[in-house]
Enzyme design. Structure first.
Site, PDB file in Angstrom:
ATOM      1  N   MET A  87      17.458 -11.616 -30.428  1.00  0.00           N
ATOM      2  CA  MET A  87      17.799 -11.675 -31.849  1.00  0.00           C
ATOM      3  C   MET A  87      17.246 -10.490 -32.610  1.00  0.00           C
ATOM      4  SD  MET A  87      15.238 -14.657 -33.233  1.00  0.00           S
ATOM      5  CE  MET A  87      15.968 -14.586 -34.838  1.00  0.00           C
ATOM      6  N   CYS A  88      17.866 -10.208 -33.759  1.00  0.00           N
ATOM      7  CA  CYS A  88      17.405  -9.148 -34.653  1.00  0.00           C
ATOM      8  C   CYS A  88      17.588  -9.650 -36.090  1.00  0.00           C
ATOM      9  CB  CYS A  88      18.176  -7.848 -34.389  1.00  0.00           C
ATOM     10  SG  CYS A  88      19.938  -7.953 -34.734  1.00  0.00           S
ATOM     11  N   GLN A  89      17.776  -8.751 -37.022  1.00  0.00           N
ATOM     12  CA  GLN A  89      17.935  -9.140 -38.420  1.00  0.00           C
ATOM     13  C   GLN A  89      19.313  -9.762 -38.690  1.00  0.00           C
ATOM     14  OE1 GLN A  89      15.511  -9.068 -40.748  1.00  0.00           O
ATOM     15  NE2 GLN A  89      16.883 -10.025 -42.219  1.00  0.00           N
TER      16      GLN A  89
END
Length: 104
Positions: free
Chosen positions: A69-71
């Site tokens: 996951m990221c932003q």
């Protein structure tokens, strides 16, 4: 023309589907440390994208599944494509932490 109609390959889950996986799955947050410090999913491990891409064998085991996951889901999607080609079992968290509304 047919190439444009191909579905994007890869596995995906929404950020909110992670609530059922917290504590049971390996979740990796690939944002930079300053981004991670603003909040993440409980139990997510922070490994910045560049570190993970440059040396995946240091962080990942090909016999395990990882949720990346990221932003917003853009960096994680790119990272998952790269890692999948390297033989890792990765699942992209669509929408990233910015779309997460769960009970972190």
């Amino acid at each position: 023309m047919l190439g444009l109609l191909k579905k994007v390959s890869g596995k995906n889950v929404s950020a909110n589907e992670l609530d059922n996986l917290i504590g049971k799955a390996d979740i990796i947050d690939i944002r930079e440390p300053y981004e991670y410090k603003t909040g993440s999913i409980k139990t997510a491990k922070n490994i910045p994208m560049d570190n993970l891409i440059n040396n995946p064998n240091q962080y990942l085991d090909k016999d395990k599944t990882y949720y990346i996951m990221c932003q917003s889901g853009v960096r994680s999607s790119q990272t998952c494509k790269f890692l999948s080609k390297q033989g890792f079992d990765v699942i992209n968290v669509t929408g990233g932490i910015s779309s997460y509304t769960g009970n972190n």
